[in-house]
Design a protein around this motif. Structure first.
Motif, PDB file in Angstrom:
ATOM      1  N   GLU A   1      17.868   8.608   5.358  1.00 33.55           N
ATOM      2  CA  GLU A   1      17.369   7.816   4.046  1.00 33.55           C
ATOM      3  C   GLU A   1      15.690   7.948   3.898  1.00 33.55           C
ATOM      4  O   GLU A   1      15.560   8.112   2.466  1.00 33.55           O
ATOM      5  CB  GLU A   1      17.741   6.364   3.941  1.00 33.55           C
ATOM      6  CG  GLU A   1      19.307   6.201   4.191  1.00 33.55           C
ATOM      7  CD  GLU A   1      19.702   6.305   5.750  1.00 33.55           C
ATOM      8  OE1 GLU A   1      21.007   6.179   5.809  1.00 33.55           O
ATOM      9  OE2 GLU A   1      19.010   6.358   6.791  1.00 33.55           O
ATOM     10  N   ILE A   2      15.090   7.739   4.726  1.00 34.73           N
ATOM     11  CA  ILE A   2      13.486   7.885   4.667  1.00 34.73           C
ATOM     12  C   ILE A   2      13.271   9.303   4.366  1.00 34.73           C
ATOM     13  O   ILE A   2      12.272   9.632   3.376  1.00 34.73           O
ATOM     14  CB  ILE A   2      12.849   7.419   5.792  1.00 34.73           C
ATOM     15  CG1 ILE A   2      12.976   5.849   5.927  1.00 34.73           C
ATOM     16  CG2 ILE A   2      11.465   7.616   5.632  1.00 34.73           C
ATOM     17  CD1 ILE A   2      12.636   5.032   4.793  1.00 34.73           C
ATOM     18  N   ILE A   3      13.881  10.264   5.095  1.00 34.60           N
ATOM     19  CA  ILE A   3      13.553  11.730   4.858  1.00 34.60           C
ATOM     20  C   ILE A   3      13.756  12.154   3.445  1.00 34.60           C
ATOM     21  O   ILE A   3      12.900  12.954   2.591  1.00 34.60           O
ATOM     22  CB  ILE A   3      14.353  12.637   5.951  1.00 34.60           C
ATOM     23  CG1 ILE A   3      13.673  12.301   7.384  1.00 34.60           C
ATOM     24  CG2 ILE A   3      13.981  14.137   5.481  1.00 34.60           C
ATOM     25  CD1 ILE A   3      12.137  12.736   7.595  1.00 34.60           C
ATOM     26  N   GLU A   4      15.113  11.532   2.941  1.00 37.24           N
ATOM     27  CA  GLU A   4      15.341  11.908   1.605  1.00 37.24           C
ATOM     28  C   GLU A   4      14.239  11.431   0.758  1.00 37.24           C
ATOM     29  O   GLU A   4      14.107  12.123  -0.585  1.00 37.24           O
ATOM     30  CB  GLU A   4      16.750  11.562   1.131  1.00 37.24           C
ATOM     31  CG  GLU A   4      17.101  11.823  -0.080  1.00 37.24           C
ATOM     32  CD  GLU A   4      17.459  13.259  -0.200  1.00 37.24           C
ATOM     33  OE1 GLU A   4      17.349  13.876  -1.410  1.00 37.24           O
ATOM     34  OE2 GLU A   4      17.972  14.007   0.559  1.00 37.24           O
ATOM     35  N   LEU A   5      13.773  10.186   0.748  1.00 34.90           N
ATOM     36  CA  LEU A   5      12.799   9.703   0.037  1.00 34.90           C
ATOM     37  C   LEU A   5      11.472  10.415   0.127  1.00 34.90           C
ATOM     38  O   LEU A   5      10.914  10.671  -1.075  1.00 34.90           O
ATOM     39  CB  LEU A   5      12.563   8.050   0.438  1.00 34.90           C
ATOM     40  CG  LEU A   5      13.812   7.035  -0.040  1.00 34.90           C
ATOM     41  CD1 LEU A   5      13.558   5.842   0.677  1.00 34.90           C
ATOM     42  CD2 LEU A   5      13.397   6.944  -1.422  1.00 34.90           C
ATOM     43  N   MET A   6      11.221  10.890   1.327  1.00 36.16           N
ATOM     44  CA  MET A   6       9.856  11.662   1.246  1.00 36.16           C
ATOM     45  C   MET A   6       9.939  12.815   0.589  1.00 36.16           C
ATOM     46  O   MET A   6       8.773  13.309   0.132  1.00 36.16           O
ATOM     47  CB  MET A   6       9.758  11.805   3.091  1.00 36.16           C
ATOM     48  CG  MET A   6       9.291  10.964   3.797  1.00 36.16           C
ATOM     49  SD  MET A   6       8.740  11.362   5.583  1.00 36.16           S
ATOM     50  CE  MET A   6       7.287  12.368   5.102  1.00 36.16           C
TER      51      MET A   6
END
Length: 587
Positions: free
Chosen positions: A232-237
Motif C-alpha cells: 500500500e505504501i509502495i503504491e502511494l509512493m
C-alpha cells in the motif's frame, strides 16, 4: 502546580506583544515535505486522508507525526517565537524531548550557506497547558545586511503529532511565508531511523541533513517499527513525481518468524518492480542495514544482519538481470557506523546520522550525476545577494515553469550582466532591452541570467531543473565575472569546467558557446590572461569560443568607459555591440 521543563531559560519577551502567523491558514502551501498537497490531508500529516482506509493502523498513526516537514519564511525580525501543542508524550527513555517533540531552526545566508539558530525552549508536561511547547530565537548581528529578511527553515517534531502551531514576530516587523518548492523531491520509505530516531533535534535527522546538503525537498515516509515494504505504501509512493526513490526498510524485516529471507527478497523485488512500472526513468536506491559494526559483542545480531544484507544483494542481482538498469545498492560499509554511532545498538545518535547522511549524499550525487567539488566554484548552492532588487528563488521557479510550457531553443546562462540585459523572464532593470529585442530575441534565446550569480549558483540552477524536460539547440555561457573578487584564476577555471560537464549531462545533444569574461575596470590584464585559458578549455571540450569583450576595450586595452555604467556592467551602447556580436556568432 504546572511543571515546566526548561533547560534553557526563555526570555521575558511577552507573547502578547507579538503578531502571529498560522501556517495552516496560509493562502498557499507553506509546509514543505508533504507529497499530497493538492488533496485532503491533516495539516501536519504526511499521508493523504484517503490513506487511512488503505494502510495499516500503526502506519496511519505514525504518518500523523510531522517528521520531515519544514516551514519556510523570511523575516527581518531579531526575535522569533514558535508556539505549538503536540498530542503524545514529550520524550522517551532513549530519546530526548528536544528530539521527539522539539522544533529546529536553520537559516540560509545570502551566499547559500547554512546557519543554525539556537533556541531557548520550554516544555509543559502537566496541567491545562500540557504538551504545549515554546521556542524563542534571538538573531543578533545582521546589521541590515538582509534587506528583505533572512530565509528561515523550521523543522517540525520528529516523533509527535502537532495539534496547532504559530510563529510570532514583534509587532513592528513582518514575516513573509515562502511556498513549498516545486523541485522534484527525494522520496524515502523507511524505518525509525528514517523517521529520525534518536537525534537530539529534528535538523539532525539524516534526511534533514541530506536535504540541506543537496538543498532539495525530501519526502520522509519513515514509520517507526513499521517500514516493512507494504504494498500500500509502495503504491502511494508511485504517485510522487520524485527525483529518486529510497527503500530503506531492512531494519524492520529482521523478524524471521514474520519475514523469512525469501519473503524479504520477494518484497524487495516486488517493491522495485511496482515503482519501476510507474516511474521507469527514476533511480531507486536500496540501502543495506548498516547499524552493526565488528567491534560489537552481540555476534548473533551481526550474523542476522549479514544474512539480510546478502538477501538484498540477491534481490538486486535478480532485478538487474530482469533489465532494470537504474536500481542501486548502498552497501553497509559506506555508512561507517562505529561503536558510538547508536543509542541502543540500532537507533542512530547525531554522529550516526551524520555518517548516514554522508553515505546517502555520496550515492545521491553519483546516481543523479550531480557532483560537488572541494572548492567553492564547484560546490552548487543558492544565493540572494541582490534580494533588494529581485527574488532569486521566484525567478528560478518562474524560469522552470516557463521552460516546461514553452521550451527555449537557445539558453543564455549568466549573472548580472545577462540578467539586466533584456528578454524573458522580465526584470525590473533592463539596460539593453532594445538591442536584445532587435538582435537576440528573434534567435529564440531565453535569458537565464541571475544578478549576483557566481559559477556555483549557476551550477545549482542547472542541477535543479533549469535544463530539464526539453532539448536546447545551444547553451551560451557568460559566466565567471562575479567570482573574480573572491576566487583565484584556477578556481574560476575549475568552476567553468564543472559547469560545462554538468550541462552536457543535462543536455548531451546541445552545442555550447563559451563566451570569454567581459572586461572590468582595473581587471583588464587578469581577464585577458584568464580568457586565454578559457580558450584552451573550449578547445579541450571541442566547443565554440567567442570573446566579444574585446569590443569594449579602447586602443590601450583598457575598458572604454563610454560603454559602461560603472566600469563593470555595459551600458545601452555596450549591450548593442554585444548583441550584434552574438547574433553573428549564433548564425
Amino acid at each position: 502546580m504546572i511543571l515546566i521543563f526548561q533547560c534553557s531559560i526563555v526570555s521575558a519577551q511577552k507573547t502578547d506583544s507579538l503578531k502571529w502567523w498560522n501556517p495552516a491558514e496560509n493562502s498557499f502551501s507553506a509546509i514543505e515535505g508533504q507529497a499530497w498537497t493538492n488533496e485532503a490531508h491533516e495539516t501536519y500529516g504526511r499521508l493523504p486522508l484517503r490513506a487511512e482506509k488503505i494502510v495499516r493502523k500503526q502506519v496511519w498513526d505514525l504518518s500523523r507525526n510531522s517528521t520531515g516537514l519544514v516551514i519556510r519564511f523570511k523575516t527581518k525580525a531579531q526575535q522569533i517565537t514558535v508556539a505549538y501543542k503536540v498530542k503524545e508524550g514529550l520524550a522517551m527513555p532513549h530519546f530526548s524531548a528536544t528530539g521527539v517533540s522539539g522544533v529546529d531552526m536553520y537559516s540560509v545566508n545570502k551566499n547559500g550557506g547554512w546557519n543554525w539558530v539556537p533556541g531557548k525552549y520550554s516544555f509543559t508536561y502537566v496541567g491545562t497547558n500540557k504538551n504545549t511547547i515554546t521556542y524563542q530565537y534571538n538573531i543578533i548581528g545582521d546589521n541590515g545586511i538582509y534587506k528583505n529578511g533572512r530565509e528561515y527553515r523550521l523543522y517540525l517534531p520528529i516523533y509527535n503529532t502537532v495539534e496547532w502551531l504559530k510563529i510570532g514576530v514583534p509587532e513592528n516587523t513582518t514575516l513573509n511565508p515562502m511556498p513549498a518548492r516545486i523541485d522534484k523531491p527525494i522520496a524515502i520509505y523507511g524505518t525509525s531511523i528514517t523517521q529520525g530516531a534518536c537525534v537530539s533535534r529534528p535538523g539532525m535527522a539524516w534526511t534533514s541533513i541530506v536535504g540541506r546538503k543537496l538543498n532539495q525537498p525530501v519526502i520522509n515516509l519513515g514509520f517507526s517499527g513499521n517500514g516493512t515494504l507494504d504494498e500500500e505504501i509502495i503504491e502511494l509512493m508511485t504517485e510522487i513525481d520524485a527525483k529518486v526513490y529510497v527503500l530503506d526498510c531492512l531494519a524492520n524485516l529482521m523478524d524471521r518468524t514474520k519475514f523469512p529471507l525469501e519473503e524479504v527478497k520477494r518484497r524487495l523485488i516486488e517493491s522495485v518492480n511496482m515503482i519501476h512500472a510507474k516511474r521507469p526513468m527514476v533511480p531507486i536506491i536500496l540501502p543495506a542495514f548498516g547499524a552493526f559494526n565488528e567491534h560489537r559483542l552481540d555476534k548473533d545480531r551481526g550474523t542476522a544482519i549479514d544474512e539480510i544484507n546478502e538477501t538484498l544483494k540477491q534481490a538486486y542481482t535478480i532485478l538487474k538481470a530482469s533489465g532494470i538498469v537504474n536500481v542501486y545498492i548502498l552497501p553497509a560499509g559506506e555508512m561507517q557506523m562505529g561503536m558510538d554511532d547508536t543509542v541502543d545498538g540500532n537507533h542512530a545518535t547525531d554522529l550516526g546520522m551524520i555518517n548516514y547522511a554522508t553515505a546517502f549524499e555520496k550515492i545521491f550525487r553519483t546516481v543523479l550525476e550531480e557532483p560537488s567539488g572541494n572548492i567553492t566554484t564547484t560546490m552548487p548552492c543558492t544565493q540572494y545577494r541582490e534580494d533588494a532588487i529581485y527574488n532569486w528563488e521566484e525567478r528560478h521557479t518562474e524560469l522552470v515553469k516557463m521552460n516546461a510550457s514553452n521550451p527555449p531553443k537557445t539558453v543564455l546562462l549568466g549573472s548580472s550582466d545577462v540578467h539586466y540585459w533584456g528578454g524573458q523572464p522580465t526584470s525590473v532593470i533592463s539596460r539593453g532591452s532594445d538591442s536584445w529585442n532587435q538582435f537576440i530575441e528573434p534567435l529564440g534565446v531565453r535569458n537565464f541570467g541571475f544578478a549576483g550569480d557566481r559559477i556555483e549558483n549557476i551550477l545549482w540552477r542547472v542541477e535543479h531543473g533549469e535544463l530539464d524536460g526539453y532539448k536546447a539547440d545551444k547553451v551560451i555561457l557568460m559566466v565567471g565575472g562575479y567570482n573574480l573578487p573572491i576566487n583565484n584564476d584556477d578556481e574560476v577555471l575549475k568552476g567553468i569546467k564543472s559547469l560545462i560537464q554538468t550541462i552536457f549531462i543535462k543536455q548531451p545533444q546541445t552545442s555550447i558557446l563559451l563566451v570569454g569574461l567581459l572586461p572590468q575596470r582595473s581587471q583588464e590584464n587578469r581577464i585577458s590572461n584568464l580568457n586565454k585559458k578559457i580558450t584552451e578549455i573550449a578547445n579541450n571540450y571541442k566547443i565554440q569560443y567567442a570573446d566579444p569583450g574585446k569590443l569594449l576595450l579602447n586602443k590601450n586595452e583598457k575598458i572604454d568607459e563610454t560603454l559602461f555604467i560603472d566600469g563593470i556592467y555595459p551600458d545601452t551602447e555596450g549591450y548593442s555591440l554585444l548583441a550584434k556580436f552574438l547574433k553573428a556568432e549564433l548564425h
